[in-house]
Design a protein around this motif. Structure first.
Motif, PDB file in Angstrom:
ATOM      1  N   ASN A  22       0.848  -1.194   0.000  1.00 45.74           N
ATOM      2  CA  ASN A  22       0.000   0.000   0.000  1.00 45.74           C
ATOM      3  C   ASN A  22       0.881   1.242   0.000  1.00 45.74           C
ATOM      4  OD1 ASN A  22      -2.525  -1.384   0.181  1.00 45.74           O
ATOM      5  ND2 ASN A  22      -2.092  -1.768   2.339  1.00 45.74           N
ATOM      6  N   LYS A  23       0.586   2.165  -0.878  1.00 38.43           N
ATOM      7  CA  LYS A  23       1.338   3.414  -0.953  1.00 38.43           C
ATOM      8  C   LYS A  23       0.692   4.419  -0.017  1.00 38.43           C
ATOM      9  CE  LYS A  23       3.624   6.422  -4.291  1.00 38.43           C
ATOM     10  NZ  LYS A  23       3.770   6.768  -5.717  1.00 38.43           N
ATOM     11  N   THR A  64       3.524   0.798   2.866  1.00 37.42           N
ATOM     12  CA  THR A  64       3.325  -0.171   3.944  1.00 37.42           C
ATOM     13  C   THR A  64       2.908  -1.495   3.330  1.00 37.42           C
ATOM     14  OG1 THR A  64       1.003   0.465   4.232  1.00 37.42           O
ATOM     15  CG2 THR A  64       2.652   1.596   5.604  1.00 37.42           C
ATOM     16  N   TRP A  65       3.118  -2.578   4.075  1.00 35.67           N
ATOM     17  CA  TRP A  65       2.752  -3.927   3.632  1.00 35.67           C
ATOM     18  C   TRP A  65       1.759  -4.497   4.635  1.00 35.67           C
ATOM     19  CZ3 TRP A  65       4.657  -6.194  -0.876  1.00 35.67           C
ATOM     20  CH2 TRP A  65       5.678  -5.486  -1.515  1.00 35.67           C
ATOM     21  N   GLU A  66       0.680  -5.053   4.124  1.00 35.49           N
ATOM     22  CA  GLU A  66      -0.377  -5.608   4.970  1.00 35.49           C
ATOM     23  C   GLU A  66      -0.608  -7.061   4.582  1.00 35.49           C
ATOM     24  OE1 GLU A  66      -4.997  -4.608   6.292  1.00 35.49           O
ATOM     25  OE2 GLU A  66      -4.055  -3.565   4.610  1.00 35.49           O
ATOM     26  N   GLY A 125      -0.748  -2.615 -11.853  1.00 33.82           N
ATOM     27  CA  GLY A 125      -1.721  -2.837 -10.795  1.00 33.82           C
ATOM     28  C   GLY A 125      -1.058  -3.058  -9.455  1.00 33.82           C
ATOM     29  N   ILE A 126      -1.665  -3.924  -8.662  1.00 33.84           N
ATOM     30  CA  ILE A 126      -1.190  -4.144  -7.295  1.00 33.84           C
ATOM     31  C   ILE A 126       0.081  -4.987  -7.289  1.00 33.84           C
ATOM     32  CG2 ILE A 126      -3.486  -3.943  -6.315  1.00 33.84           C
ATOM     33  CD1 ILE A 126      -3.645  -6.965  -6.242  1.00 33.84           C
TER      34      ILE A 126
END
Length: 620
Positions: A288-289, A296-298, A352-353
């Motif tokens: 996530n930007k 961050t990483w989730e 994309g993601i």
């Protein structure tokens, strides 16, 4: 709402959102039971302690017994018998309301003590195991976060080994805590029913034994009822013991598994990858930007559903759509010095993601599954068979097509052509046609280039004298004056698959053979990364343009394109042959293979139209 029997111990290790959602139902039920038990105990203590208020206390107890039906337990298996029994007890309490005297000793031993033991032992045990489970889950999440931050390059084996051991220990600890917690919650459903009825049996026996009048009034009608209730409690006890034994055996079997179940990336050297998956589920780290340069990483649970990629956080009842996978592309990427990352690109070419898997096997299986889904294999009648066939075709394609069957086919074709020529030689003489062998098209052992590098073109630019190579790869504006006055300009989104030298450009079979060998080499060597570009077709050149910087990566004169064709089955594959002069005076032939977002025939039509424009211009 259908009744739920129990928590499955086999699902404890996976710790999926579905299991967590079901666990929340059991926890809610345990909380409701705790509240109700406290209220019931207060009522019993009032009966025990309030000598002068015995009448009011028994009235409150009667009301509380009736309130059990209104608790709306989420897990209501067997509660019908409990409710009916409590209803009957409520009537008995109302009748005995005027007959109660001091029952301190009997009430303390037979009524208050069992419910106190149930609360202090069983409910407290569940609460303690819940805290231990939460601590173990937090410790596991921290260890996984630490493991996910291991750098991809220059790994410290000692640090990696320690982190892996820490993850395995945390995962085993969480598994053990979850098994104990799940077993306690399952057993609580049986103990709840016993704990609700045992105190009332003691209460009733105390009343009957203490009061002669009560015995005369109720003994005949109560004996059979209490006997049946005791038998029911005994049967529940037998069920509990049998279920506890099954759960104990299941725990031993589940805990006796190999240590590789807890160790991530245990087979990193040679993972057994299933490339035929059309659906996949598991935990991934989502990037996530959060700012211009911060991310961050989730860690979330992802799964595929048809042609969609879904995400379901812990505790959520259902998953949400993350991205449509139809006609998308996926490739492994380097991201923030993390291992096992891959990126999904939309059909329009927009990045994309970015996701991170916990092992090399998971990374490759996710990439293969998304690739299979993007081809819309899941819409076929037998998607598993189609996926297996496509992957087998890619693996078999690495072998040159020189089998006896091919030769026999070629000879039969040649013979048919020969017979046809014999019949029609009086009308029009025809040349003998045959399908060339693979060795005649591409030399065995020819290297394959998986990135766009054109040494021959760079050599020509250096020897022309009038042009200078820009060290940054950018093309000067005056290098492409045809862009402004070109009669043809068409743009296509393509991904470069590979290029290789060929021996001939006399037939399109050389393009098909190059496609087969490039795809086979990518499948065998696990090469998923593809360079995406914009292919500009004009009436003079073919240009490959970087979609981010708009810098030209490669430029081909349209007159040097001698062959071009689209794959006959996979319509998105397209290739062309380039004839490039060398400094020695000879010419070299190279085939370039691409995957397009649109049909390859459209690119071939544009190239053919450009060549026709060149011919018309030459004629004028």
């Amino acid at each position: 709402m259908p009744a739920v029997d129990k928590l499955l111990l086999e699902e404890a290790l996976q710790d999926s959102p579905q299991t967590r959602s079901l666990l929340s139902v059991f926890e809610e039920d345990a909380g409701t039971l705790t509240d109700y038990t406290n209220q019931l105990l207060q009522a019993m203590q009032r009966v025990f302690g309030a000598q002068n208020e015995m009448c009011l206390a028994t009235q409150q107890l009667s009301k509380q017994l009736l309130a059990y039906e209104k608790q709306n337990f989420a897990l209501g298996k067997g509660d019908e018998e409990v409710i009916s029994t409590l209803h009957y007890f409520s009537e008995v309490v109302d009748k005995l309301n005027v007959l109660h005297t001091e029952l301190a000793k009997q009430l303390a031993d037979a009524m208050v003590l069992p419910i106190v033991q149930f609360r202090e032992k069983d409910l407290t045990e569940v609460s303690t195991l819940k805290e231990l489970f939460g601590l173990a889950s937090s410790e596991h999440d921290l260890s996984m976060a630490k493991y996910s931050r291991l750098p991809k390059k220059k790994e410290n084996e000692k640090v990696k080994t320690e982190v892996v051991k820490e993850v395995a220990a945390a995962r085993r600890k969480q598994h053990l805590a979850s098994l104990q917690y799940y077993s306690a919650l399952n057993a609580l459903q049986y103990r709840k029913r016993m704990a609700m009825m045992e105190p009332m049996i003691g209460f009733a026996h105390g009343q009957i034994n203490f009061f002669k009048k009560g015995a005369e009034m109720f003994s005949k009608s109560m004996d059979s009822f209490l006997s049946s209730v005791a038998d029911m409690v005994q049967s529940i006890q037998v069920e509990l013991e049998a279920e506890a034994e099954k759960m104990r055996i299941s725990q031993q079997e589940l805990l006796s598994v190999d240590e590789s179940v807890y160790t991530p990336d245990f087979d990193v050297a040679a993972p057994q990858v299933n490339r035929n998956l059309i659906q996949k589920a598991g935990y991934l780290n989502l990037r996530n930007k959060t700012g211009l340069v911060t991310t961050t990483w989730e860690r979330l649970y992802f799964f595929t559903q048809g042609g969609n990629l879904m995400c379901q956080p812990r505790g959520a009842v259902a998953g949400g759509l993350i991205q449509d996978l139809d006609n998308c592309s996926v490739m492994a990427v380097d991201c923030e010095d993390r291992r096992y990352c891959f990126q999904i690109t939309t059909p329009s070419g927009k990045p994309g993601i970015i996701l991170q898997a916990e092992s090399r096997k998971e990374n490759e299986e996710w990439i293969c599954a998304i690739n299979n889904i993007s081809r819309q294999i899941y819409l076929t009648d037998n998607p598993e068979a189609v996926a297996i066939k496509l992957n087998q075709t890619a693996l078999q394609a690495v072998t040159p097509f020189t089998s006896f069957g091919k030769k026999q086919e070629s000879s039969c074709l040649s013979q048919n052509l020969k017979n046809s020529e014999t019949e029609n030689d009086k009308i029009v003489p025809k040349a003998k046609v045959s399908i060339p062998e693979a060795e005649e098209l591409i030399a065995p052992g020819t290297p394959i280039q998986f990135d766009i590098v054109l040494p021959a073109t760079e050599f020509l630019d250096q020897n022309r004298g009038s042009r200078r190579i820009n060290p940054f790869g950018e093309t000067e504006d005056e290098s492409f004056p045809e862009a402004e006055d070109s009669l043809l300009q068409q743009m296509f989104i393509v991904r470069f698959l590979g290029s290789m030298a060929v021996k001939t450009d006399s037939t399109t079979e050389v393009i098909y053979e190059a496609m087969r060998q490039v795809l086979a080499a990518r499948a065998i060597h696990n090469i998923f990364r593809m360079t995406e570009s914009h292919l500009m077709v004009t009436s003079q050149t073919l240009r490959l343009i970087d979609p981010q910087t708009q810098v030209s990566r490669a430029n081909f004169e349209l007159t040097s394109v001698t062959q071009f064709a689209a794959h006959q089955e996979n319509k998105r594959l397209v290739g062309f042959v380039i004839r490039i002069p060398e400094s020695t005076g000879e010419e070299s032939l190279s085939t370039y293979i691409f995957e397009s977002n649109s049909e390859g025939e459209k690119i071939c039509y544009a190239i053919n139209l450009g060549k026709e424009i060149i011919e018309v211009q030459k004629a004028h």
